[in-house]
Design a protein around this motif. Structure first.
Motif, short mmCIF file in Angstrom:
data_model
loop_
_atom_site.label_atom_id
_atom_site.label_comp_id
_atom_site.label_asym_id
_atom_site.label_seq_id
_atom_site.Cartn_x
_atom_site.Cartn_y
_atom_site.Cartn_z
N ARG A 35 0.84 -1.18 0.00
CA ARG A 35 0.00 0.00 0.00
C ARG A 35 0.89 1.24 0.00
N THR A 36 0.32 2.33 -0.45
CA THR A 36 1.06 3.58 -0.57
C THR A 36 0.56 4.56 0.49
N TYR A 37 1.50 5.20 1.20
CA TYR A 37 1.16 6.13 2.28
C TYR A 37 1.87 7.46 2.05
N ARG A 38 1.16 8.53 2.35
CA ARG A 38 1.76 9.85 2.36
C ARG A 38 2.27 10.14 3.76
N LEU A 39 3.59 10.34 3.91
CA LEU A 39 4.21 10.63 5.19
C LEU A 39 4.44 12.13 5.29
N MET A 40 3.84 12.75 6.32
CA MET A 40 4.02 14.18 6.59
C MET A 40 4.64 14.33 7.98
N ALA A 41 5.72 15.08 8.05
CA ALA A 41 6.46 15.25 9.31
C ALA A 41 6.57 16.73 9.64
N SER A 42 6.27 17.09 10.89
CA SER A 42 6.34 18.47 11.35
C SER A 42 7.12 18.53 12.65
N PRO A 43 8.08 19.46 12.77
CA PRO A 43 8.84 19.58 14.02
C PRO A 43 8.00 20.19 15.13
N VAL A 44 8.35 19.91 16.37
CA VAL A 44 7.68 20.46 17.54
C VAL A 44 8.71 21.25 18.34
N GLU A 45 8.45 22.55 18.53
CA GLU A 45 9.37 23.39 19.28
C GLU A 45 9.07 23.29 20.77
N GLU A 46 10.13 23.29 21.57
CA GLU A 46 9.97 23.17 23.02
C GLU A 46 11.04 23.99 23.71
N LEU A 81 4.68 12.70 13.22
CA LEU A 81 4.58 12.03 11.92
C LEU A 81 3.13 11.65 11.66
N LEU A 82 2.65 11.92 10.46
CA LEU A 82 1.29 11.57 10.06
C LEU A 82 1.36 10.71 8.80
N LEU A 83 0.77 9.52 8.87
CA LEU A 83 0.77 8.58 7.75
C LEU A 83 -0.66 8.46 7.21
N VAL A 84 -0.84 8.86 5.95
CA VAL A 84 -2.16 8.85 5.33
C VAL A 84 -2.15 7.83 4.19
N ASP A 85 -3.12 6.92 4.22
CA ASP A 85 -3.22 5.89 3.18
C ASP A 85 -3.79 6.54 1.90
N ILE A 86 -2.98 6.58 0.86
CA ILE A 86 -3.41 7.18 -0.41
C ILE A 86 -3.48 6.13 -1.51
#
Length: 555
Positions: free
Chosen positions: A300-311, A320-325
């Motif tokens: 299956r194919t997934y769209r991986l979106m990654a965003s940094p978190v400041e602290e 990390l967000l994995l969306v099934d496309i």
């Protein structure tokens, strides 16, 4: 706290004992010193009285019977007699304070400390009638000597005092600390036996406990809401620390990454996916840069979106967000294939029509062949019209145009009407169409159900053999309505059975075009069935025929 109370009380007791000992010693010394001075004056008075009456020779007789030191000093300060040594060995005493005072005023006194600080001597001098001076002196131990002499006794007293203080301090500390240790910090307001001085503190603690409880309940609710949201998300959600360690991973992410049911908290995310694209995007996010990519996992194919978190002004990890496309990719592929197929299918009849028309237009066709060419143009035009109509129907189904108002549809009557409409076509191909079964009614869109049955029956007639049969059966099974279209035609090879519902797919392209098929009939059947929540199944055997069953959900 007990140790501090114990140490403080013992230290206070020790200091009090030492201070009392020093003050007592000073008081005793002062008392002894004053008493010595009085005794010395009295003794000097007695001696002076004897010497004045009997002469200075009596000094030598009186010296052995007194503890005082007797010194006879001339008016010029020379020593005439001293009870502690020969007169000639002493220096002139004219400069002594007590002697000067006695010569000038009749009486003088002074006190001097010895060089070793061990003794203090009191001197009392009186001028005699002959102008000489009689000096009487006594010695007493200094206050330092007295204190040093009392050290052993003082040590015993201190030890006894410290021991007593330790016992009392331990008990007192226990009595002081016990109510504090017994405080119920969960319910500060319930500590009725505590010290009054602690009431303000306990009141503030009670208020803070209530505030903390409310905050914890709110936080718990938020955590439950977040957990419920993330647990039911179709998308995979992963929260990573700055060191790429997993802080949180929802159920979908576990399934996508194959993490299983074991605990993943604290494990490196790279233990679950090590594809190059995944590593690059995750590492960039941990370095403070957002990114996205596509990854393949378990077909299956997934769209991986990654965003940094400041602290705290720095990078504290990433999300990390994995969306099934996969479906989107498949839909895009089908769209491209459909566009290509439509272009090809439309081009073929148009090319034929254009070619035949050009020959007729240029007069290159014999007069007797004109009807035949016109018939071919007519057939290709009809084929083109049928193709365009089928494409429009599929487009309407794809766009949701089938969401029309549903009404009760009696399927057996509908099947009979369809069979009647196909009578001429069936007779032309020498195929018999039979409708049988029960009267069953379903909620549906009449036009779509008519299209569904017509396409199934038309295919059964078109791909049948001369003398063949088509049987349409409406029946009920387990509360569900079933419509079955069975033929005795050529059948479908096993390798093609899974693909016959695809658009423009033909088992035998040459034969399909020869029979006038567009390759969209079964695709329309599949979409019409989906619009009614029905399931389509197919059974076939080469050379024996095909059976298609449409099962509608129970009312």
């Amino acid at each position: 706290m007990r140790r501090r109370i114990f140490g403080g009380m013992c230290g206070t007791a020790l200091l009090a004992v030492l201070l009392s000992a020093v003050l007592f010693s000073l008081a005793c010394y002062q008392r002894l010193y004053e008493q010595m001075k009085q005794d010395t004056r009295k003794e000097a008075g007695y001696i002076i009285a004897v010497v004045e009456d009997s002469g200075s020779g009596w000094m030598e007789r009186l010296a052995p019977v007194t503890d005082a030191r007797l010194t006879h000093i001339a008016a010029d300060g020379s020593v005439l007699y001293d009870s502690e040594g020969a007169a000639g060995q002493f220096e002139n005493h004219a400069g002594r304070a007590e002697v000067r005072a006695a010569l000038s005023g009749g009486v003088g006194e002074s006190a001097r400390l010895s060089g070793t600080l061990g003794e203090q001597t009191y001197y009392y001098a009186v001028r005699l009638s002959d102008g000489t001076v009689l000096r009487v002196s006594n010695t007493i131990g200094s206050v330092y000597a007295i204190l040093l002499g009392g050290v052993p006794l003082l040590v015993l007293i201190v030890l006894a005092a410290v021991l007593t203080a330790a016992v009392l301090a331990g008990r007192q500390a226990q009595r002081i600390v016990q109510p504090i240790n017994a405080l119920d910090l969960e319910e500060p307001a319930a500590n009725l036996g505590a010290y009054d001085e602690l009431s303000p503190l306990l009141g503030r603690m009670a208020a803070q406990n209530g505030q903390i409880k409310n905050q914890m309940e709110a936080l718990h609710r938020q955590q439950e809401e977040l957990a419920a949201i993330t647990a039911n998300m179709r998308e995979g959600l992963v929260v990573l620390s700055a060191g790429a360690k997993v802080l949180s991973m929802n159920r979908s992410a576990r399934e996508i990454l194959g993490a299983g049911a074991e605990s993943v908290t604290g494990h490196s995310i790279f233990a679950y996916c090590r594809t190059r694209e995944f590593l690059e995007v995750a590492e960039r996010a941990l370095a403070g840069q957002s990114g996205s990519t596509e990854i393949e996992k378990e077909g299956r194919t997934y769209r991986l979106m990654a965003s940094p978190v400041e602290e705290g002004g720095g990078e504290g990890g990433c999300i990390l967000l994995l969306v099934d496309i996969t479906e989107g990719h498949s839909a895009e592929r089908l769209r491209r294939e459909f566009s290509a197929n439509v272009s090809h299918e439309l081009k073929t009849p148009l090319t034929s029509i254009s070619g035949y028309a050009e020959l007729l237009c240029n007069g290159m066709v014999k007069q007797e062949d004109v009807p035949r060419f016109a018939e071919r143009i007519y057939q290709e035009a009809n084929r083109l019209i049928a193709l365009v109509q089928d494409i429009i129907k599929l487009s309407q189904l794809d766009e949701g145009a089938a969401e029309l108002e549903k009404e009760p549809v009696e399927l057996l009557a509908l099947a009979e009407r369809v069979a009647e409409r196909l009578g001429d076509s069936a007779a032309e191909r020498q195929v018999t169409v039979t409708v049988t079964g029960k009267r069953r009614t379903v909620q549906g869109v009449p036009a779509l159900l008519d299209e569904l049955l017509y396409n199934l029956c038309e295919n059964a007639v078109r791909y049948n053999r001369p003398g063949g049969k088509v049987t349409v059966t409406v029946d009920e099974r387990g509360g569900r309505t079933e419509v079955t279209v069975a033929d005795t035609g050529v059948g479908i090879p096993e390798n093609d059975r899974e693909r016959v519902f695809e658009r423009f797919y033909r088992v035998d392209a040459g034969r399909s075009k020869g029979s006038g098929g567009t390759g969209l009939g079964l695709s329309i059947v599949k979409h019409a069935a989906q619009c009614h929540g029905a399931a389509v199944s197919l059974q076939s055997a080469e050379g024996e025929g095909t059976t298609v069953t449409v099962t509608f959900p129970a009312e």
